[in-house]
Design a protein around this motif. Structure first.
Motif, PDB file in Angstrom:
ATOM      1  N   SER A  64       0.835  -1.204   0.000  1.00  0.00           N
ATOM      2  CA  SER A  64       0.000   0.000   0.000  1.00  0.00           C
ATOM      3  C   SER A  64       0.868   1.252   0.000  1.00  0.00           C
ATOM      4  CB  SER A  64      -0.959  -0.007   1.192  1.00  0.00           C
ATOM      5  OG  SER A  64      -0.237  -0.066   2.406  1.00  0.00           O
ATOM      6  N   ILE A  67       1.722   1.977  -3.533  1.00  0.00           N
ATOM      7  CA  ILE A  67       0.567   2.551  -4.227  1.00  0.00           C
ATOM      8  C   ILE A  67       0.473   4.042  -3.923  1.00  0.00           C
ATOM      9  CG2 ILE A  67      -1.960   2.572  -4.284  1.00  0.00           C
ATOM     10  CD1 ILE A  67      -1.778  -0.528  -4.011  1.00  0.00           C
ATOM     11  N   THR A  68       0.709   4.415  -2.674  1.00  0.00           N
ATOM     12  CA  THR A  68       0.691   5.829  -2.298  1.00  0.00           C
ATOM     13  C   THR A  68       1.743   6.610  -3.085  1.00  0.00           C
ATOM     14  OG1 THR A  68      -0.121   5.303  -0.092  1.00  0.00           O
ATOM     15  CG2 THR A  68       0.959   7.437  -0.366  1.00  0.00           C
ATOM     16  N   PRO A  95      -4.038  -5.428  -5.846  1.00  0.00           N
ATOM     17  CA  PRO A  95      -3.931  -4.209  -5.034  1.00  0.00           C
ATOM     18  C   PRO A  95      -4.253  -2.936  -5.825  1.00  0.00           C
ATOM     19  CG  PRO A  95      -1.933  -5.537  -4.808  1.00  0.00           C
ATOM     20  CD  PRO A  95      -2.796  -6.193  -5.833  1.00  0.00           C
ATOM     21  N   SER A  99      -7.294  -0.703  -4.452  1.00  0.00           N
ATOM     22  CA  SER A  99      -6.996   0.661  -4.007  1.00  0.00           C
ATOM     23  C   SER A  99      -7.750   1.702  -4.816  1.00  0.00           C
ATOM     24  CB  SER A  99      -5.494   0.934  -4.112  1.00  0.00           C
ATOM     25  OG  SER A  99      -5.104   0.970  -5.473  1.00  0.00           O
TER      26      SER A  99
END
Length: 129
Positions: A64, A67-68, A95, A99
């Motif tokens: 995650s 992804i950010t 993911p 997301s």
């Protein structure tokens, strides 16, 4: 378990395809590799007038946090530039879909399709000028 990190070595390579920046990433994108991803991806985004493609085909884990970073990279693109991802493996695609970043940046299964997509935005901008 297939969703756990595998310990594959991390590598990121930046290349220009005409005015389009392409980042090819291999290995795991996790807390340990985020600084290296950021160090390459942010400058690439800043200069990606013809768009930015991040090829995640050989990524074995996508956290995650990664992804950010990808969202922040997209936010740094010049006006009218697009960002696209190349992802084929479920450990990356899942993911990305969960997301919701696939609604912000298109995801493709091949590099040529992703490059064509981001280039089309750049060409549309040039035509409008």
């Amino acid at each position: 378990m297939p969703d756990e990190p595998t310990g594959a070595p991390f590598e990121i390579v930046a290349a220009a395809h005409d005015a389009t920046q392409v980042l090819t990433v291999r290995g795991e994108l996790d807390l340990d590799t985020i600084p290296e991803l950021s160090a390459v991806a942010f400058p690439a985004a800043d200069t990606a007038r013809g768009g930015l493609v991040v090829d995640l085909t050989d990524v074995s884990f996508l956290s995650s946090s990664a992804i950010t970073v990808l969202v922040r990279v997209c936010d740094r693109l010049p006006d009218a530039s697009r960002m696209a991802l190349v992802a084929v493996d479920g450990v990356v695609v899942r993911p990305v879909q969960l997301s919701g970043i696939d609604r912000v940046m298109a995801t493709f299964t091949t590099l040529p399709d992703a490059v064509a997509h981001v280039r089309s935005a750049a060409l549309d901008t040039e035509v409008d000028r």
